[in-house]
Scaffold this motif. Structure first.
Motif, PDB file in Angstrom:
ATOM      1  N   ALA A  23       0.759  -1.336  -0.055  1.00 55.02           N
ATOM      2  CA  ALA A  23      -0.204  -0.158  -0.082  1.00 55.02           C
ATOM      3  C   ALA A  23       0.905   1.163   0.004  1.00 55.02           C
ATOM      4  O   ALA A  23       0.398   2.175  -0.788  1.00 55.02           O
ATOM      5  N   ARG A  24       2.105   1.323   0.607  1.00 53.84           N
ATOM      6  CA  ARG A  24       2.868   2.384   0.597  1.00 53.84           C
ATOM      7  C   ARG A  24       3.629   2.423  -0.658  1.00 53.84           C
ATOM      8  O   ARG A  24       3.567   3.604  -1.081  1.00 53.84           O
ATOM      9  N   VAL A  25       4.013   1.549  -1.307  1.00 55.15           N
ATOM     10  CA  VAL A  25       4.637   1.553  -2.574  1.00 55.15           C
ATOM     11  C   VAL A  25       3.557   2.049  -3.646  1.00 55.15           C
ATOM     12  O   VAL A  25       3.957   3.102  -4.353  1.00 55.15           O
ATOM     13  N   TRP A  26       2.264   1.597  -3.573  1.00 56.55           N
ATOM     14  CA  TRP A  26       1.173   2.289  -4.476  1.00 56.55           C
ATOM     15  C   TRP A  26       1.018   3.813  -4.227  1.00 56.55           C
ATOM     16  O   TRP A  26       1.157   4.513  -5.126  1.00 56.55           O
ATOM     17  N   PHE A  27       1.282   4.189  -2.796  1.00 52.65           N
ATOM     18  CA  PHE A  27       0.802   5.366  -2.508  1.00 52.65           C
ATOM     19  C   PHE A  27       1.945   6.270  -3.118  1.00 52.65           C
ATOM     20  O   PHE A  27       1.636   7.386  -3.748  1.00 52.65           O
ATOM     21  N   SER A  28       3.260   5.862  -3.111  1.00 50.04           N
ATOM     22  CA  SER A  28       4.361   6.684  -3.382  1.00 50.04           C
ATOM     23  C   SER A  28       4.167   6.797  -4.837  1.00 50.04           C
ATOM     24  O   SER A  28       4.920   7.643  -5.547  1.00 50.04           O
ATOM     25  N   LYS A  29       3.662   6.033  -5.816  1.00 53.03           N
ATOM     26  CA  LYS A  29       3.565   6.218  -7.084  1.00 53.03           C
ATOM     27  C   LYS A  29       2.383   6.968  -7.711  1.00 53.03           C
ATOM     28  O   LYS A  29       2.389   7.150  -9.158  1.00 53.03           O
ATOM     29  N   ILE A  30       1.733   7.537  -6.770  1.00 55.10           N
ATOM     30  CA  ILE A  30       0.672   8.373  -7.340  1.00 55.10           C
ATOM     31  C   ILE A  30       1.390   9.961  -7.635  1.00 55.10           C
ATOM     32  O   ILE A  30       1.991  10.228  -6.567  1.00 55.10           O
ATOM     33  N   PRO A  31       1.342  10.208  -8.764  1.00 59.23           N
ATOM     34  CA  PRO A  31       1.848  11.458  -9.112  1.00 59.23           C
ATOM     35  C   PRO A  31       1.481  12.821  -8.450  1.00 59.23           C
ATOM     36  O   PRO A  31       0.298  12.851  -7.957  1.00 59.23           O
ATOM     37  N   PRO A  32       2.237  13.646  -8.171  1.00 57.33           N
ATOM     38  CA  PRO A  32       2.143  14.909  -7.335  1.00 57.33           C
ATOM     39  C   PRO A  32       0.841  15.680  -7.930  1.00 57.33           C
ATOM     40  O   PRO A  32       0.557  15.670  -9.192  1.00 57.33           O
ATOM     41  N   ASN A  33       0.165  16.273  -7.069  1.00 58.24           N
ATOM     42  CA  ASN A  33      -1.117  17.011  -7.407  1.00 58.24           C
ATOM     43  C   ASN A  33      -2.144  16.467  -8.068  1.00 58.24           C
ATOM     44  O   ASN A  33      -2.902  17.088  -8.994  1.00 58.24           O
ATOM     45  N   ILE A  34      -2.522  15.078  -8.269  1.00 57.57           N
ATOM     46  CA  ILE A  34      -3.402  14.406  -8.922  1.00 57.57           C
ATOM     47  C   ILE A  34      -4.742  14.266  -7.961  1.00 57.57           C
ATOM     48  O   ILE A  34      -5.880  14.313  -8.461  1.00 57.57           O
ATOM     49  N   VAL A  35      -4.452  14.327  -6.630  1.00 59.62           N
ATOM     50  CA  VAL A  35      -5.722  14.010  -5.792  1.00 59.62           C
ATOM     51  C   VAL A  35      -5.915  15.378  -5.137  1.00 59.62           C
ATOM     52  O   VAL A  35      -5.125  16.036  -4.587  1.00 59.62           O
ATOM     53  N   SER A  36      -7.102  15.913  -5.292  1.00 54.48           N
ATOM     54  CA  SER A  36      -7.517  17.165  -4.584  1.00 54.48           C
ATOM     55  C   SER A  36      -8.465  16.935  -3.293  1.00 54.48           C
ATOM     56  O   SER A  36      -8.815  17.891  -3.040  1.00 54.48           O
ATOM     57  N   SER A  37      -8.791  15.735  -3.060  1.00 56.61           N
ATOM     58  CA  SER A  37      -9.623  15.615  -1.878  1.00 56.61           C
ATOM     59  C   SER A  37      -9.340  14.259  -1.061  1.00 56.61           C
ATOM     60  O   SER A  37      -8.942  13.148  -1.813  1.00 56.61           O
ATOM     61  N   LEU A  38      -9.767  14.155   0.085  1.00 59.14           N
ATOM     62  CA  LEU A  38      -9.788  12.840   0.843  1.00 59.14           C
ATOM     63  C   LEU A  38     -10.576  11.802   0.033  1.00 59.14           C
ATOM     64  O   LEU A  38     -10.399  10.639  -0.048  1.00 59.14           O
ATOM     65  N   GLU A  39     -11.780  12.230  -0.291  1.00 60.82           N
ATOM     66  CA  GLU A  39     -12.850  11.542  -1.120  1.00 60.82           C
ATOM     67  C   GLU A  39     -12.105  10.729  -2.381  1.00 60.82           C
ATOM     68  O   GLU A  39     -12.278   9.468  -2.769  1.00 60.82           O
ATOM     69  N   GLU A  40     -11.279  11.535  -3.187  1.00 62.30           N
ATOM     70  CA  GLU A  40     -10.563  11.120  -4.306  1.00 62.30           C
ATOM     71  C   GLU A  40      -9.755   9.975  -4.116  1.00 62.30           C
ATOM     72  O   GLU A  40      -9.416   9.074  -4.535  1.00 62.30           O
ATOM     73  N   LEU A  41      -8.871  10.102  -3.003  1.00 60.99           N
ATOM     74  CA  LEU A  41      -7.821   9.433  -2.526  1.00 60.99           C
ATOM     75  C   LEU A  41      -8.480   8.148  -1.953  1.00 60.99           C
ATOM     76  O   LEU A  41      -7.869   7.041  -2.373  1.00 60.99           O
TER      77      LEU A  41
END
Length: 146
Positions: A23-41
């Motif tokens: 899960a940590r590896v997955w999170f580290s691969k999310i491009p910066p500034n792609i998620v704008s809310s906790l709901e999206e995350l």
């Protein structure tokens, strides 16, 4: 954090601190500034990991498990127990029937009908006793052969 009224932005920043492993590896691969809310995350997280969940099988699927021609009783029990763990709802009577159906050792079948275990714990105890006796017999035969 919700009770304290913490903003989505802070919760998004705190989110990776609770992640481990894949899960940590997955999170580290999310491009910066792609998620704008906790709901999206949350949606990204669920959508990524929901496919990795194992679906429980039905109890009747255990009836397809059979002891192999050259498979030891110990190996069959291990295999059977592994499959039992994939079943959603377990019922001792159905588990006993599935085990009876799958086991191919005539002496074990005879003992099962003779002793009639009522639970899987009783059945495993009976099978363990059978395996212990078999191990002693094999050891004695080896000793005589030497």
């Amino acid at each position: 954090m919700h009770l304290q009224g913490v903003s989505d932005e802070i919760m998004c920043r705190a989110f990776p601190t609770i992640l481990k492993g894949i899960a940590r590896v997955w999170f580290s691969k999310i491009p910066p500034n792609i998620v704008s809310s906790l709901e999206e995350l949350s949606k990204l997280f669920v959508n990524n990991f929901i496919g990795g969940q194992r679906h429980k099988r039905s109890l009747s699927s255990l009836l397809t498990i059979e002891q192999g021609q050259n498979e030891s009783l110990r190996s069959f029990i291990t295999h059977f127990n592994r499959e039992v763990m994939t079943v959603d709802k377990m019922d001792d009577k159905m588990l006993l029937a599935a085990f009876h159906n799958g086991v191919n050792f005539d002496l074990v079948i005879h003992k099962l009908y003779e002793q009639e275990p009522q639970t899987m714990a009783e059945l495993i105890h009976l099978a363990q006793s059978f395996m212990n006796v078999k191990d002693v017999i094999i050891a004695k035969k080896r000793k005589k052969a030497k």
